[in-house]
Design a protein around this motif. Structure first.
Motif, PDB file in Angstrom:
ATOM      1  N   TRP A 198       0.828  -1.215   0.000  1.00 48.45           N
ATOM      2  CA  TRP A 198       0.000   0.000   0.000  1.00 48.45           C
ATOM      3  C   TRP A 198       0.856   1.257   0.000  1.00 48.45           C
ATOM      4  O   TRP A 198       0.496   2.264  -0.604  1.00 48.45           O
ATOM      5  N   TRP A 199       2.006   1.181   0.691  1.00 47.65           N
ATOM      6  CA  TRP A 199       2.924   2.328   0.699  1.00 47.65           C
ATOM      7  C   TRP A 199       3.377   2.616  -0.744  1.00 47.65           C
ATOM      8  O   TRP A 199       3.363   3.763  -1.192  1.00 47.65           O
ATOM      9  N   LEU A 200       3.744   1.548  -1.473  1.00 38.94           N
ATOM     10  CA  LEU A 200       4.163   1.701  -2.877  1.00 38.94           C
ATOM     11  C   LEU A 200       3.018   2.253  -3.722  1.00 38.94           C
ATOM     12  O   LEU A 200       3.214   3.113  -4.581  1.00 38.94           O
ATOM     13  N   PHE A 201       1.832   1.741  -3.453  1.00 38.38           N
ATOM     14  CA  PHE A 201       0.653   2.158  -4.211  1.00 38.38           C
ATOM     15  C   PHE A 201       0.393   3.656  -4.007  1.00 38.38           C
ATOM     16  O   PHE A 201       0.193   4.410  -4.965  1.00 38.38           O
ATOM     17  N   LEU A 209       2.462   5.900  -3.035  1.00 39.10           N
ATOM     18  CA  LEU A 209       3.539   6.734  -3.563  1.00 39.10           C
ATOM     19  C   LEU A 209       3.172   7.196  -4.964  1.00 39.10           C
ATOM     20  O   LEU A 209       3.450   8.304  -5.384  1.00 39.10           O
ATOM     21  N   ARG A 210       2.532   6.299  -5.709  1.00 38.82           N
ATOM     22  CA  ARG A 210       2.168   6.564  -7.097  1.00 38.82           C
ATOM     23  C   ARG A 210       0.827   7.303  -7.180  1.00 38.82           C
ATOM     24  O   ARG A 210       0.658   8.217  -7.966  1.00 38.82           O
ATOM     25  N   PHE A 211      -0.137   6.864  -6.344  1.00 41.49           N
ATOM     26  CA  PHE A 211      -1.477   7.477  -6.353  1.00 41.49           C
ATOM     27  C   PHE A 211      -1.785   7.922  -4.913  1.00 41.49           C
ATOM     28  O   PHE A 211      -2.224   7.085  -4.108  1.00 41.49           O
TER      29      PHE A 211
END
Lengths: 268, 261
Positions: free
Chosen positions: B44-47, B49-51
């Motif tokens: 979710w952190w990666l997600f 970061l993008r959105f």
């Protein structure tokens, strides 16, 4: 024993295991039914995400490509039988000692049995996921002739997962409980392996790290081919998978040799 | 009521001391499960970061969601550890032991097993909720109550689905699918579900009442919505008890001779 006889022997194990799976069709189909839930939730997530971002394509993925990517990653991961618990149990309960005297290679026997289950689940899971993706996102963005190449990468991904699970199961020679290892491995495939999010969407340094780790060869590598196939990408993917497979086979052989030395057989 | 709570507490202590016999396995399962949950937050952190936002949901909301869910699910499988095994127990006629004893059979079946790794979920849940920030006594109290209602909904849902085995015979596959669906729907932002899918998350798969609505309540408290969640938890628990008792009339003994030590 010559090579042909060996192939026939392990081939029989593949067949018998697959037949066992077919003996309980309701269970087998029900497991594939979970694909519907997983893909459906992902479609909701990405539909809303694309809609809110106002972009048609993100890092080379439009909505249909993203959905077909997820169908592939989920098909691969959900088709891998849970081998490690069986190995863990055999090591702890001493059943492995019986296998030592039998006329088969322990790892190859389990690989054949694993393949029997995986090759049954793979087409079923893919059919269910693909049907849903087709209905919600249209046909796959991939020419029909490229599917055998994608299938070969998916097959290698499943084989890689076998090697990792076998290695984790063999850790039971040294650890009282190996469940923690498998949970963490599975979740690392989810994240760094690109199961939920293609590595193309990762920030630079993390993407480079994920690309050099073996986990991306299990999910991202084969699934990326669906989003944008070219022969060079396929060759690189397969070469990377073969490299990791060779490394993992070496690790498994080492763990097995060291572990078997710890087996004590008493009485008869 | 006090008697039931004392009974449950005794079983929790017994199950814990039994699990502690294998201390290394206990620690590795708890730590392993907490890490396992934590790695999902990395996704979710990666997600995010993008959105940065999905329909009003941000990373802090996901932390709260996973906080409430992990504690609710953890307590359900730690205290009522047999809830997910009901279909197998019913189909194989293993309820005999509990039926012959004076305590309520359903409660006794549920508490007589503990999932050790579930304590890893509980630990992770508390850490995740605290990590989301914006803490106060009232928020933490709300977190506790909503985790308990979530635990009740999780357990009751499993009892309802598991009780299908009284009528279907083998309901293991259905139970696994239903359990997976509840977990899957509840671990994503509520804002991604719309129309009939949203209705589904308030009814047949009550993911909204386990996770999405509690997160909304910790953001902005609404007494009516809060009472609605509590009423749903009480209602589904009562329904689960009633359905299990109805199903018991159709139960057939497995005539199994087992030793419980």
């Amino acid at each position: 024993m010559n090579l042909g006889s060996r192939v026939r022997k392990y081939g029989e194990v593949v067949l018998v295991t697959a037949q066992n799976g077919l003996a309980y069709p309701v269970d087998t189909f029900a497991r594939s039914g979970f694909m519907v839930v997983v893909i459906f939730v992902f479609v909701q997530l990405w539909t809303v995400t694309f809609e809110l971002s106002g972009q048609q394509s993100i890092a080379g993925f439009d909505l249909p490509r993203m959905i077909w990517y997820l169908v592939l990653t989920e098909t691969i991961v959900m088709s891998c039988p849970r081998l490690f618990s069986r190995i863990d149990q055999e090591v702890k309960e001493g059943d492995l000692a019986y296998a030592l005297g039998r006329p088969y290679n322990y790892a190859l026997f389990h690989y054949a049995s694993y393949l029997g289950n995986a090759l049954l689940a793979l087409p079923l899971n893919f059919a269910v996921g693909a049907a849903l993706a087709f209905a919600l996102a249209g046909p796959p963005p991939l020419p029909a002739v490229a599917w055998p190449a994608v299938a070969s990468a998916a097959f290698l991904a499943i084989t890689l997962n076998f090697a990792v699970e076998l290695a984790i199961g063999l850790l039971a020679f040294w650890f009282e409980d190996t469940y923690a290892f498998i949970w963490i491995y599975q979740k690392v495939v989810f994240t760094l392996g690109g199961l939920f999010l293609p590595l193309d969407l990762f920030p630079g340094a993390l993407r480079r790290l994920a690309e050099v780790l073996p986990f991306s060869s299990i999910a991202y590598g084969p699934a990326r081919l669906v989003a944008g196939f070219d022969t060079a990408l396929w060759a690189t993917t397969v070469a990377t998978q073969l490299f990791w497979l060779a490394a993992l086979v070496g690790l498994v052989a080492l763990l097995y040799r060291r572990g078997v030395r710890r087996v004590n057989i008493n009485g008869g | 009521m006090g008697g039931y709570l004392g009974f449950m507490w005794t079983y929790v202590k017994l199950n814990l001391s039994s699990a502690m016999e294998y201390r290394a396995a206990f620690v590795s399962q708890v730590v392993g499960m907490a890490l396992n949950d934590a790695i999902m937050i990395v996704f979710w952190w990666l997600f995010f970061l993008r959105f940065p936002e999905v329909g009003g949901w941000q990373l802090a909301d996901i932390l709260r969601l996973w906080g409430v869910l992990a504690v609710a699910f953890g307590l359900a499988t730690a205290v009522f550890g047999n809830c997910s095994r009901l279909p197998a127990l019913i189909a194989s006629g293993q309820l005999d032991y509990y039926l012959a004893l004076p305590k309520d059979a359903l409660l006794h079946v549920l508490v007589s097993r503990m999932s050790v790794s579930a304590w890893g979920d509980v630990t992770f849940g508390v850490v995740a909720f605290v990590a989301a920030g914006d803490l106060g006594v009232a928020t933490m109290a709300l977190f506790l109550v909503l985790s308990l209602t979530g635990c009740a909904i999780f357990t009751a849902y499993h009892v309802l689905v598991g009780s299908l085995a009284f009528w279907m015979g083998n309901a293991e596959a259905v139970g696994t699918q239903a359990s997976g669906a509840l977990v899957n729907f509840s671990t994503y932002p509520g804002s991604i579900f719309r129309g009939w899918v949203k209705i589904l998350t308030f009814t047949l798969i009550p993911a909204a009442l386990v996770g999405h609505v509690p997160v909304a309540l910790t953001r902005r408290f609404d007494p009516l919505v809060f009472l609605g969640v509590v009423a749903f938890a009480v209602g589904i628990a009562a329904l689960a008890v009633a359905v299990f008792r109805l199903g018991l009339r159709r139960y057939e003994s497995g005539n199994r001779v087992t030793l419980r030590a």
